[in-house]
Design a protein around this motif. Structure first.
Motif, mmCIF file in Angstrom:
data_model
loop_
_atom_site.group_PDB
_atom_site.id
_atom_site.type_symbol
_atom_site.label_atom_id
_atom_site.label_comp_id
_atom_site.label_asym_id
_atom_site.label_seq_id
_atom_site.Cartn_x
_atom_site.Cartn_y
_atom_site.Cartn_z
ATOM 1 N N LEU A 88 -0.620 3.428 33.250
ATOM 2 C CA LEU A 88 0.565 2.625 33.552
ATOM 3 C C LEU A 88 1.308 3.133 34.774
ATOM 4 C CD1 LEU A 88 2.026 2.236 29.941
ATOM 5 C CD2 LEU A 88 0.614 0.612 31.199
ATOM 6 N N SER A 89 1.154 4.425 35.067
ATOM 7 C CA SER A 89 1.824 4.996 36.229
ATOM 8 C C SER A 89 1.439 4.268 37.511
ATOM 9 C CB SER A 89 1.472 6.481 36.355
ATOM 10 O OG SER A 89 1.803 7.177 35.180
ATOM 11 N N ARG A 90 0.284 3.631 37.522
ATOM 12 C CA ARG A 90 -0.200 2.950 38.715
ATOM 13 C C ARG A 90 -0.127 1.429 38.590
ATOM 14 N NH1 ARG A 90 -1.965 7.391 41.339
ATOM 15 N NH2 ARG A 90 -2.353 6.219 43.228
ATOM 16 N N PHE A 91 0.393 0.939 37.457
ATOM 17 C CA PHE A 91 0.513 -0.506 37.288
ATOM 18 C C PHE A 91 1.495 -1.075 38.310
ATOM 19 C CE2 PHE A 91 -0.951 -1.868 32.799
ATOM 20 C CZ PHE A 91 -2.105 -1.129 32.929
ATOM 21 N N ARG A 92 1.208 -2.315 38.738
ATOM 22 C CA ARG A 92 2.080 -2.998 39.700
ATOM 23 C C ARG A 92 2.947 -4.061 39.043
ATOM 24 N NH1 ARG A 92 0.686 -2.233 45.066
ATOM 25 N NH2 ARG A 92 -1.179 -0.976 45.421
ATOM 26 N N HIS A 93 2.684 -4.359 37.772
ATOM 27 C CA HIS A 93 3.404 -5.429 37.091
ATOM 28 C C HIS A 93 3.807 -4.966 35.693
ATOM 29 C CE1 HIS A 93 2.069 -8.075 40.311
ATOM 30 N NE2 HIS A 93 0.847 -7.582 40.133
ATOM 31 N N PRO A 94 4.851 -5.560 35.121
ATOM 32 C CA PRO A 94 5.278 -5.187 33.768
ATOM 33 C C PRO A 94 4.174 -5.454 32.746
ATOM 34 C CG PRO A 94 6.958 -6.507 34.887
ATOM 35 C CD PRO A 94 5.726 -6.591 35.721
ATOM 36 N N ALA A 95 4.242 -4.704 31.644
ATOM 37 C CA ALA A 95 3.271 -4.884 30.561
ATOM 38 C C ALA A 95 3.976 -4.654 29.229
ATOM 39 C CB ALA A 95 2.110 -3.907 30.724
ATOM 40 N N LEU A 102 0.570 3.289 23.207
ATOM 41 C CA LEU A 102 1.205 4.210 24.147
ATOM 42 C C LEU A 102 0.824 5.654 23.824
ATOM 43 C CD1 LEU A 102 4.765 2.629 24.415
ATOM 44 C CD2 LEU A 102 3.045 2.725 26.237
ATOM 45 N N LEU A 103 0.670 5.960 22.533
ATOM 46 C CA LEU A 103 0.244 7.305 22.134
ATOM 47 C C LEU A 103 -1.120 7.635 22.715
ATOM 48 C CD1 LEU A 103 1.338 7.466 18.404
ATOM 49 C CD2 LEU A 103 1.896 9.162 20.156
ATOM 50 N N TYR A 104 -2.046 6.676 22.655
ATOM 51 C CA TYR A 104 -3.377 6.916 23.227
ATOM 52 C C TYR A 104 -3.287 7.129 24.734
ATOM 53 C CZ TYR A 104 -7.891 5.981 25.281
ATOM 54 O OH TYR A 104 -9.025 6.072 26.052
ATOM 55 N N LEU A 105 -2.542 6.265 25.400
ATOM 56 C CA LEU A 105 -2.427 6.389 26.856
ATOM 57 C C LEU A 105 -1.788 7.718 27.242
ATOM 58 C CD1 LEU A 105 -1.243 2.774 27.747
ATOM 59 C CD2 LEU A 105 -3.492 3.772 28.203
ATOM 60 N N SER A 106 -0.737 8.104 26.538
ATOM 61 C CA SER A 106 -0.018 9.336 26.865
ATOM 62 C C SER A 106 -0.860 10.577 26.603
ATOM 63 C CB SER A 106 1.272 9.407 26.052
ATOM 64 O OG SER A 106 1.901 10.662 26.190
ATOM 65 N N THR A 107 -1.521 10.629 25.447
ATOM 66 C CA THR A 107 -2.196 11.854 25.033
ATOM 67 C C THR A 107 -3.625 11.928 25.553
ATOM 68 O OG1 THR A 107 -0.896 11.695 22.989
ATOM 69 C CG2 THR A 107 -2.636 13.362 23.058
ATOM 70 N N SER A 108 -4.398 10.876 25.364
ATOM 71 C CA SER A 108 -5.815 10.918 25.729
ATOM 72 C C SER A 108 -6.045 10.677 27.212
ATOM 73 C CB SER A 108 -6.602 9.881 24.915
ATOM 74 O OG SER A 108 -6.463 10.113 23.530
ATOM 75 N N MET A 109 -5.200 9.859 27.836
ATOM 76 C CA MET A 109 -5.348 9.578 29.262
ATOM 77 C C MET A 109 -4.326 10.311 30.115
ATOM 78 S SD MET A 109 -6.412 5.566 29.485
ATOM 79 C CE MET A 109 -6.708 5.773 31.244
#
Length: 316
Positions: A88-95, A102-109
């Motif tokens: 998400l740090s590189r996203f250009r649009h809202p999601a 979010l837990l998966y994105l934060s911890t695993s990625m």
């Protein structure tokens, strides 16, 4: 400490120095509690390692019914352009993304934008309060991940990034202070290799320690989900090459900021032995890309694990 162990530690210290690294390492046998390390009580800014206690606190609140993992959160775009950030740090649009995802994105990625969405729900002070409740000390959770995007790297142009790394290398003090706030242990999210291993032990041993023991009490469902998230870590270039095999699994979280390179995880062998490993390092080389430093971290951590494993093997 045996003469052989002293020789090994001396050799590993020299290897780290020759490779331009200062390091704090600890490896602990999760069955016996025996451990071996190099300066394991020296504090470091922990960078993205803080996402593990964040995941634990978020999951505990979900277990209590204070948060719903299915609730979708509106996430503004991160729009990061500097090298490193993912997701998400590189996203250009809202999601719109569910708390559970979010837990998966934060911890695993290791997505810091996702982590900050979780910190908005459970602020740093609340995360640290959970650590205290679980009997875990040595980790200070003081701020969100947003502060890590405000380092000198973002202020210099791409042609002058090396100046930011030179500042990171040269502007520290003997007391672990630093002119860059994110590298100052009194300001940053900080901790020691020992504190990281204590946290890992609490997460891994929660399925084994019966009620009434003195071990930190993290609910088994919470701990199991964090183990799964760490097993799915997509950053595999640092310690994983030295620990992941067909006969072992490596579950971990990395942390990277300027000249800091960290990783903390657990290697579980097919024979039932498990070892918690924490490697916190800072480079004395003013460069962003240092594959040799990543490889050296893994080699040092593996040799420490091998030393512990050799102590047990004759009795196995």
């Amino acid at each position: 400490m045996s003469a052989g162990t002293e020789r090994l530690l001396g050799e590993l210290r020299r290897d780290l120095a020759d490779g331009g690294l200062r390091g704090s390492f600890l490896v602990r046998d999760l069955e016996t509690g025996e451990e071996i390390g190099i300066d394991p009580d020296v504090p470091f800014p922990v960078a993205s390692l803080v996402k593990v206690p964040l995941a634990l606190a978020t999951l505990e609140r979900m277990r209590r019914g204070e948060l719903d993992g299915a609730d979708a959160i509106e996430i503004p775009p991160g729009r990061m352009t500097t090298p490193g950030p993912t997701g998400l740090s590189r996203f250009r649009h809202p999601a719109r993304i569910a708390v559970d995802d979010l837990l998966y994105l934060s911890t695993s990625m290791s997505d810091s934008h996702a982590a900050d969405a979780l910190f908005d729900l459970t602020p740093p002070s609340a995360v640290e309060a959970f650590l205290t409740r679980w009997g875990l000390s040595g980790l200070s959770v003081r701020h969100t991940m947003r502060e890590l995007t405000e380092t000198p790297v973002e202020r210099f142009g791409s042609a002058d990034t090396h100046l930011a790394y030179a500042l990171a290398v040269d502007a520290g003090t003997r007391g672990r202070g630093h002119r860059v706030p994110q590298l100052d242990v009194s300001h940053a999210n900080s901790g020691t290799a020992r504190a990281c291993v204590d946290l890992l032990q609490a997460v891994w041993r929660s399925r084994q320690d019966p009620p009434g023991t003195d071990a930190p009490v993290i609910h088994p469902e919470v701990a199991a989900r964090v183990r799964d998230l760490m097993a799915d870590n997509v950053v595999r270039h640092r310690l994983a090459p030295d620990f992941a095999t067909d006969a072992s699994t490596w579950s971990s979280k990395t942390g990277t900021l300027l000249n800091l390179r960290h990783e903390a995880g657990v290697v579980e062998h097919a024979d039932g032995r498990s070892y918690a490993v924490a490697a916190l390092t800072e480079s004395r080389v003013a460069a962003r890309v240092q594959p040799g430093a990543d490889a050296l971290m893994g080699q040092v951590a593996r040799r420490l694990r091998d030393e512990l494993r050799a102590r047990w093997a004759p009795h196995g």
